[in-house]
Design an enzyme around this catalytic site. Sequence first.
Site, PDB file in Angstrom:
ATOM      1  N   ARG A 158      34.537  64.136  29.880  1.00 58.93           N
ATOM      2  CA  ARG A 158      34.016  65.445  29.485  1.00 58.93           C
ATOM      3  C   ARG A 158      34.492  66.501  30.465  1.00 58.93           C
ATOM      4  NH1 ARG A 158      29.800  61.675  29.378  1.00 58.93           N
ATOM      5  NH2 ARG A 158      28.915  61.257  27.298  1.00 58.93           N
ATOM      6  N   LYS A 182      26.580  61.905  31.861  1.00 59.06           N
ATOM      7  CA  LYS A 182      25.267  62.381  31.449  1.00 59.06           C
ATOM      8  C   LYS A 182      24.171  61.482  32.016  1.00 59.06           C
ATOM      9  CE  LYS A 182      26.377  64.764  27.113  1.00 59.06           C
ATOM     10  NZ  LYS A 182      26.109  64.810  25.653  1.00 59.06           N
ATOM     11  N   HIS A 254      36.854  68.969  24.243  1.00 56.17           N
ATOM     12  CA  HIS A 254      36.283  67.953  23.355  1.00 56.17           C
ATOM     13  C   HIS A 254      37.317  67.463  22.345  1.00 56.17           C
ATOM     14  CE1 HIS A 254      32.337  66.333  23.661  1.00 56.17           C
ATOM     15  NE2 HIS A 254      32.211  66.194  22.361  1.00 56.17           N
ATOM     16  N   ARG A 257      39.103  64.841  24.139  1.00 56.66           N
ATOM     17  CA  ARG A 257      38.238  63.659  24.241  1.00 56.66           C
ATOM     18  C   ARG A 257      38.257  62.867  22.932  1.00 56.66           C
ATOM     19  NH1 ARG A 257      33.844  61.510  27.112  1.00 56.66           N
ATOM     20  NH2 ARG A 257      31.947  61.030  25.919  1.00 56.66           N
ATOM     21  N   HIS A 280      29.373  56.505  26.660  1.00 58.84           N
ATOM     22  CA  HIS A 280      28.337  56.584  25.638  1.00 58.84           C
ATOM     23  C   HIS A 280      27.252  55.546  25.919  1.00 58.84           C
ATOM     24  CE1 HIS A 280      31.197  58.482  22.432  1.00 58.84           C
ATOM     25  NE2 HIS A 280      30.666  59.385  23.248  1.00 58.84           N
ATOM     26  N   TYR A 289      34.331  57.611  15.880  1.00 61.42           N
ATOM     27  CA  TYR A 289      35.772  57.647  16.082  1.00 61.42           C
ATOM     28  C   TYR A 289      36.524  56.637  15.220  1.00 61.42           C
ATOM     29  CZ  TYR A 289      34.520  60.506  20.059  1.00 61.42           C
ATOM     30  OH  TYR A 289      33.990  61.494  20.855  1.00 61.42           O
TER      31      TYR A 289
END
Length: 300
Positions: A158, A182, A254, A257, A280, A289
């Site tokens: 990110r 995150k 993004h 990404r 994730h 994806y």
Amino acid sequence: MESGSEKRINDETRGHIDLFLAFLKGTRHYSKKTIEAYKVDLLHFEDFMNRLEVDDLKEIDHKTLRSFLANQVTRGYSRSTVARRCACIKAFFKYLVESQVIDMNPATTVSFPIKGKKLPRFLTEEEAVTLVKGPADGEPLALRDKAIVELLYATGIRVSELCDILLGDVDYGNGVIMVMGKGSRERTVLAGKYAIEAVEKYVEELRPRLVEAVDCSGGSLFLGKRGRPLNPREVRRVLKKQSLMIDSGNVTPHTVRHTFATHMLANGADLRTVQELLGHKDISTTQIYTHLTLGEVRKA
């Protein structure tokens, strides 16, 4: 004028909401953005409870929760917003059961799937190759910008993760970088030969000159032209400038990404590997994806 009963309902519910949000922050390590969104969701739910004059969380059943979600749809909120509020409610009531506030969880059978979710935009392999060729060598920040684009495409990190990389996070010998994702979850990403070489060249030849401008970099890997740590807005400008070389319109961090993930799957990587590299928490997030041919999806 607010009655004493209504005031008690608000205080009691809000107290549980505050404890739940503190739990998400301190124990689950949710991001600040997610916690703020959940707070808004729960305040909407509290308002709905008050309008129904529900005076006890133990009185809420699955029909009440479904009525709340239907109410949110009626009020014009998007399907993605209502789906998030559904997820929030499920997490909240699970927490209430675990905290022994209530005995039974009324949210276990409640769901709100998002239909027709928009697939992420990504570049073709030819467009990606053109993008990472980088700016002309004569440009002042060419080495930095090439390193940024190479690293984003090689790792799929990110933009916030890229800006937070410190000099000591890069292992040039093994071609890996530590990033903070995150929820303050640290992970290792594989940068690859070309990205590592681009970063190393930038660090050796350009970064020292940027540091001389103002010595307040704090060890950040990527710096702006005035020597300060790079911010996401500047990274987006770099990509916007680079995207002029291809015909796919404005390329964002993004977009890169998404491109990384799509190309990994298309070339034989499995979903679990891509999930780990992207950081994730849930593989269901990674499954978006798999917008490849049917044969490639079966292989993955």
